[in-house]
Write a protein that holds these residues in place. Structure first.
Motif, PDB file in Angstrom:
ATOM      1  N   THR A 168       0.824  -1.205   0.000  1.00 51.86           N
ATOM      2  CA  THR A 168       0.000   0.000   0.000  1.00 51.86           C
ATOM      3  C   THR A 168       0.862   1.260   0.000  1.00 51.86           C
ATOM      4  N   ILE A 169       1.898   1.284   0.818  1.00 52.78           N
ATOM      5  CA  ILE A 169       2.779   2.449   0.867  1.00 52.78           C
ATOM      6  C   ILE A 169       3.483   2.645  -0.473  1.00 52.78           C
ATOM      7  N   ILE A 170       4.056   1.573  -1.009  1.00 56.42           N
ATOM      8  CA  ILE A 170       4.766   1.670  -2.285  1.00 56.42           C
ATOM      9  C   ILE A 170       3.811   2.073  -3.406  1.00 56.42           C
ATOM     10  N   GLY A 171       2.645   1.428  -3.445  1.00 58.03           N
ATOM     11  CA  GLY A 171       1.672   1.746  -4.488  1.00 58.03           C
ATOM     12  C   GLY A 171       1.224   3.190  -4.415  1.00 58.03           C
ATOM     13  N   SER A 172       0.993   3.688  -3.216  1.00 59.10           N
ATOM     14  CA  SER A 172       0.588   5.077  -3.045  1.00 59.10           C
ATOM     15  C   SER A 172       1.671   6.031  -3.518  1.00 59.10           C
ATOM     16  N   CYS A 173       2.917   5.703  -3.199  1.00 53.58           N
ATOM     17  CA  CYS A 173       4.040   6.557  -3.584  1.00 53.58           C
ATOM     18  C   CYS A 173       4.182   6.622  -5.105  1.00 53.58           C
ATOM     19  N   VAL A 174       4.146   5.468  -5.751  1.00 52.30           N
ATOM     20  CA  VAL A 174       4.296   5.419  -7.210  1.00 52.30           C
ATOM     21  C   VAL A 174       3.123   6.114  -7.893  1.00 52.30           C
ATOM     22  N   HIS A 175       1.916   5.854  -7.409  1.00 50.28           N
ATOM     23  CA  HIS A 175       0.740   6.496  -7.995  1.00 50.28           C
ATOM     24  C   HIS A 175       0.819   8.013  -7.854  1.00 50.28           C
ATOM     25  N   ARG A 176       1.269   8.476  -6.703  1.00 52.24           N
ATOM     26  CA  ARG A 176       1.374   9.920  -6.469  1.00 52.24           C
ATOM     27  C   ARG A 176       2.374  10.550  -7.433  1.00 52.24           C
ATOM     28  N   ALA A 177       3.501   9.863  -7.645  1.00 48.17           N
ATOM     29  CA  ALA A 177       4.514  10.378  -8.571  1.00 48.17           C
ATOM     30  C   ALA A 177       3.990  10.414  -9.997  1.00 48.17           C
ATOM     31  N   ALA A 178       3.235   9.379 -10.373  1.00 46.84           N
ATOM     32  CA  ALA A 178       2.757   9.279 -11.751  1.00 46.84           C
ATOM     33  C   ALA A 178       1.624  10.252 -12.053  1.00 46.84           C
ATOM     34  N   SER A 179       0.775  10.526 -11.058  1.00 42.37           N
ATOM     35  CA  SER A 179      -0.447  11.292 -11.330  1.00 42.37           C
ATOM     36  C   SER A 179      -0.473  12.686 -10.712  1.00 42.37           C
ATOM     37  N   GLY A 180       0.569  13.029  -9.959  1.00 38.92           N
ATOM     38  CA  GLY A 180       0.544  14.279  -9.210  1.00 38.92           C
ATOM     39  C   GLY A 180       0.335  15.527 -10.040  1.00 38.92           C
ATOM     40  N   ARG A 181       0.841  15.527 -11.270  1.00 42.84           N
ATOM     41  CA  ARG A 181       0.678  16.711 -12.126  1.00 42.84           C
ATOM     42  C   ARG A 181      -0.779  16.947 -12.503  1.00 42.84           C
ATOM     43  N   PHE A 182      -1.553  15.873 -12.543  1.00 41.10           N
ATOM     44  CA  PHE A 182      -2.929  15.968 -13.009  1.00 41.10           C
ATOM     45  C   PHE A 182      -3.949  15.840 -11.879  1.00 41.10           C
ATOM     46  N   TRP A 183      -3.509  15.264 -10.761  1.00 39.71           N
ATOM     47  CA  TRP A 183      -4.429  14.977  -9.666  1.00 39.71           C
ATOM     48  C   TRP A 183      -3.693  15.240  -8.357  1.00 39.71           C
ATOM     49  N   SER A 184      -3.444  16.490  -8.079  1.00 40.30           N
ATOM     50  CA  SER A 184      -2.616  16.856  -6.936  1.00 40.30           C
ATOM     51  C   SER A 184      -3.393  16.722  -5.625  1.00 40.30           C
ATOM     52  N   ASP A 185      -2.705  16.206  -4.603  1.00 33.80           N
ATOM     53  CA  ASP A 185      -3.332  16.143  -3.286  1.00 33.80           C
ATOM     54  C   ASP A 185      -2.967  17.369  -2.444  1.00 33.80           C
ATOM     55  N   GLY A 186      -2.146  18.245  -2.996  1.00 31.51           N
ATOM     56  CA  GLY A 186      -1.800  19.483  -2.311  1.00 31.51           C
ATOM     57  C   GLY A 186      -0.839  19.321  -1.145  1.00 31.51           C
ATOM     58  N   LEU A 187      -0.258  18.143  -0.986  1.00 29.16           N
ATOM     59  CA  LEU A 187       0.644  17.885   0.137  1.00 29.16           C
ATOM     60  C   LEU A 187       2.100  17.938  -0.314  1.00 29.16           C
ATOM     61  N   SER A 188       2.975  18.331   0.600  1.00 31.47           N
ATOM     62  CA  SER A 188       4.402  18.150   0.349  1.00 31.47           C
ATOM     63  C   SER A 188       4.720  16.670   0.543  1.00 31.47           C
ATOM     64  N   TRP A 189       5.873  16.245   0.049  1.00 31.29           N
ATOM     65  CA  TRP A 189       6.246  14.839   0.239  1.00 31.29           C
ATOM     66  C   TRP A 189       6.444  14.528   1.722  1.00 31.29           C
ATOM     67  N   ASP A 190       6.941  15.486   2.483  1.00 27.14           N
ATOM     68  CA  ASP A 190       7.124  15.258   3.922  1.00 27.14           C
ATOM     69  C   ASP A 190       5.780  15.012   4.616  1.00 27.14           C
ATOM     70  N   VAL A 191       4.778  15.821   4.265  1.00 25.58           N
ATOM     71  CA  VAL A 191       3.455  15.642   4.865  1.00 25.58           C
ATOM     72  C   VAL A 191       2.847  14.331   4.396  1.00 25.58           C
ATOM     73  N   TRP A 192       3.033  14.011   3.119  1.00 28.07           N
ATOM     74  CA  TRP A 192       2.526  12.723   2.609  1.00 28.07           C
ATOM     75  C   TRP A 192       3.120  11.572   3.425  1.00 28.07           C
ATOM     76  N   ALA A 193       4.423  11.624   3.669  1.00 30.39           N
ATOM     77  CA  ALA A 193       5.086  10.560   4.425  1.00 30.39           C
ATOM     78  C   ALA A 193       4.517  10.448   5.832  1.00 30.39           C
ATOM     79  N   SER A 194       4.303  11.583   6.486  1.00 29.25           N
ATOM     80  CA  SER A 194       3.765  11.572   7.844  1.00 29.25           C
ATOM     81  C   SER A 194       2.345  11.005   7.879  1.00 29.25           C
ATOM     82  N   GLU A 195       1.507  11.458   6.956  1.00 33.62           N
ATOM     83  CA  GLU A 195       0.124  10.980   6.922  1.00 33.62           C
ATOM     84  C   GLU A 195       0.054   9.493   6.572  1.00 33.62           C
ATOM     85  N   THR A 196       0.867   9.077   5.622  1.00 33.61           N
ATOM     86  CA  THR A 196       0.862   7.669   5.206  1.00 33.61           C
ATOM     87  C   THR A 196       1.373   6.775   6.327  1.00 33.61           C
ATOM     88  N   THR A 197       2.401   7.223   7.028  1.00 33.56           N
ATOM     89  CA  THR A 197       2.906   6.465   8.174  1.00 33.56           C
ATOM     90  C   THR A 197       1.806   6.301   9.221  1.00 33.56           C
TER      91      THR A 197
END
Length: 207
Positions: A168-197
């Protein structure tokens, strides 16, 4: 710095001067990908960015696809080594390991955010296989690092839950990298890491 592998017929140079030249080419290739995207990525554009002749690039690479593979291979090598080092130095316990793993993923993707999205968009079969091997390796490393902490996992199938979290963590990370330009969650990578953890730990520590 990670050197490209011997895959795709490319053999890393042994002499220091040649290694420096290779890193110059790969850095130029990253810059072209990040600033111009895959559609504008050409050997000529990389040569201009590197301040080298097109012929010098072709003496090392057979063409655009092999150069792209070398860029991706180096980035994946950095991901593998970064995650491995993070897991090796993680604070003891489930929270330390999960947090270190997620932050290491986020850190590598943050440093090469634009590059990963372009490579994911343009990957060929052989590049996809290299990526899958890297992801399988870091997933296995995560599960092994968590194994001493399985007593903290409250799910009935503790090891199965750990595998689920790693995917789930890996899939979320890869999906975020692939789709972030078109479907942004508005988070920094640091915040993404904290929330995902936090989400991963909530799952592992729940009955």
């Amino acid at each position: 710095m990670s050197q490209p592998s011997v895959d795709q017929g490319f053999r890393p140079p042994q002499q220091a001067r040649s290694r420096e030249s290779l890193q110059k080419v790969l850095a130029a290739a990253e810059h072209v990908l990040a600033s111009q995207g895959f559609e504008e990525f050409t050997v000529a554009a990389v040569a201009e960015q590197a301040g080298m002749s097109v012929g010098a690039i072709y003496r090392r690479f057979s063409g655009k696809n092999q150069l792209l593979y070398a860029v991706k291979d180096q980035l994946l090598g950095q991901l593998e080594s970064g995650v491995g080092e993070a897991l090796g130095s993680a604070e003891p316990g489930l929270r330390g390991v999960v947090g270190a793993f997620t932050r290491a993923l986020a850190g590598t993707f943050a440093r090469h955010d634009r590059i990963f999205s372009e490579l994911l968009d343009s990957q060929r079969v052989e590049g996809r296989d290299r990526g899958l091997r890297a992801l399988a390796g870091i997933q296995g490393g995560f599960v092994e690092a968590v194994r001493p902490c399985l007593g903290e996992v409250r799910r009935v199938d503790g090891e199965g839950a750990v595998w689920m979290v790693s995917r789930t963590i890996i899939g979320s990370c890869v999906h975020r990298a692939a789709s972030g330009r078109f479907w942004s969650d508005g988070l920094s990578w640091d915040v993404w890491a904290s929330e995902t953890t936090g989400m991963a730990l909530a799952y592992l520590e729940s009955v």
